[in-house]
Design a protein around this motif. Structure first.
Motif, PDB file in Angstrom:
ATOM      1  N   LYS A 132       0.826  -1.208   0.000  1.00  0.00           N
ATOM      2  CA  LYS A 132       0.000   0.000   0.000  1.00  0.00           C
ATOM      3  C   LYS A 132       0.864   1.263   0.000  1.00  0.00           C
ATOM      4  CE  LYS A 132      -4.190  -1.729   2.143  1.00  0.00           C
ATOM      5  NZ  LYS A 132      -5.132  -1.598   3.261  1.00  0.00           N
ATOM      6  N   GLU A 133       1.921   1.217   0.780  1.00  0.00           N
ATOM      7  CA  GLU A 133       2.816   2.373   0.848  1.00  0.00           C
ATOM      8  C   GLU A 133       3.446   2.661  -0.513  1.00  0.00           C
ATOM      9  OE1 GLU A 133       5.612   1.310   3.863  1.00  0.00           O
ATOM     10  OE2 GLU A 133       4.109   1.372   5.441  1.00  0.00           O
ATOM     11  N   ARG A 134       3.828   1.632  -1.188  1.00  0.00           N
ATOM     12  CA  ARG A 134       4.455   1.799  -2.496  1.00  0.00           C
ATOM     13  C   ARG A 134       3.457   2.395  -3.495  1.00  0.00           C
ATOM     14  NH1 ARG A 134       8.177  -2.813  -5.419  1.00  0.00           N
ATOM     15  NH2 ARG A 134       9.074  -1.442  -6.988  1.00  0.00           N
ATOM     16  N   ILE A 135       2.232   1.910  -3.437  1.00  0.00           N
ATOM     17  CA  ILE A 135       1.193   2.426  -4.336  1.00  0.00           C
ATOM     18  C   ILE A 135       0.929   3.895  -4.041  1.00  0.00           C
ATOM     19  CG2 ILE A 135      -1.256   2.262  -4.940  1.00  0.00           C
ATOM     20  CD1 ILE A 135      -0.950  -0.808  -4.566  1.00  0.00           C
TER      21      ILE A 135
ATOM     22  N   LEU B  76       3.669   5.987  -5.429  1.00  0.00           N
ATOM     23  CA  LEU B  76       3.595   6.089  -6.885  1.00  0.00           C
ATOM     24  C   LEU B  76       2.509   7.071  -7.329  1.00  0.00           C
ATOM     25  CD1 LEU B  76       4.101   2.368  -7.929  1.00  0.00           C
ATOM     26  CD2 LEU B  76       5.672   4.262  -8.319  1.00  0.00           C
ATOM     27  N   LYS B  77       1.430   7.133  -6.575  1.00  0.00           N
ATOM     28  CA  LYS B  77       0.338   8.056  -6.911  1.00  0.00           C
ATOM     29  C   LYS B  77       0.808   9.520  -6.879  1.00  0.00           C
ATOM     30  CE  LYS B  77      -3.617   5.368  -5.287  1.00  0.00           C
ATOM     31  NZ  LYS B  77      -4.683   5.310  -4.263  1.00  0.00           N
ATOM     32  N   LYS B  78       1.747   9.783  -6.010  1.00  0.00           N
ATOM     33  CA  LYS B  78       2.236  11.150  -5.835  1.00  0.00           C
ATOM     34  C   LYS B  78       3.233  11.572  -6.918  1.00  0.00           C
ATOM     35  CE  LYS B  78       1.556  10.885  -0.888  1.00  0.00           C
ATOM     36  NZ  LYS B  78       2.186  10.726   0.408  1.00  0.00           N
ATOM     37  N   LEU B  79       3.792  10.610  -7.620  1.00  0.00           N
ATOM     38  CA  LEU B  79       4.812  10.931  -8.621  1.00  0.00           C
ATOM     39  C   LEU B  79       4.179  11.447  -9.906  1.00  0.00           C
ATOM     40  CD1 LEU B  79       7.178   7.821  -8.300  1.00  0.00           C
ATOM     41  CD2 LEU B  79       7.542  10.105  -7.356  1.00  0.00           C
ATOM     42  N   THR B  80       4.846  12.413 -10.534  1.00  0.00           N
ATOM     43  CA  THR B  80       4.390  12.881 -11.851  1.00  0.00           C
ATOM     44  C   THR B  80       5.039  12.058 -12.947  1.00  0.00           C
ATOM     45  OG1 THR B  80       6.144  14.545 -11.849  1.00  0.00           O
ATOM     46  CG2 THR B  80       3.962  15.230 -11.083  1.00  0.00           C
TER      47      THR B  80
END
Length: 94
Positions: free
Chosen positions: A2-5, A8-12
């Protein structure tokens, strides 16, 4: 995971290795879903077979009961016929 996901959501921009990981996770999720669906299907088949077996046992039990009753009637009739025949033989001997 979950942390990894969430990270990744925060990355552009998502690096190639992260995209590969996402694809791998998606493929695993699809495989797991297929396995779960197959297990559910097999469970439904097993339940159906079990219920059919229960019906067959009930039917056979009913048949057994009817055959037993018919056989008891035949035995009663044969015993009566033997008694009648013995009485006739005794009457002929006297």
């Amino acid at each position: 995971m979950k942390e990894r996901i969430e990270r990744l959501k925060k990355l552009t921009y998502i690096p190639q290795n992260e995209i590969a990981w996402l694809i791998e996770q998606a493929e695993l999720a699809v495989k797991q879903r297929e396995i779960i669906e197959e297990n559910k299907r097999q469970q439904e088949v097993t339940v159906h077979q079990f219920r059919q077996a229960q019906k067959d046992i009930q039917h056979l039990s009913g048949d057994r009961k009817r055959y037993k009753q018919a056989l008891e009637k035949i035995i009663t009739n044969l015993n009566f016929a033997i008694t009648v025949a013995q009485n006739e033989l005794e009457g002929d001997v006297k």
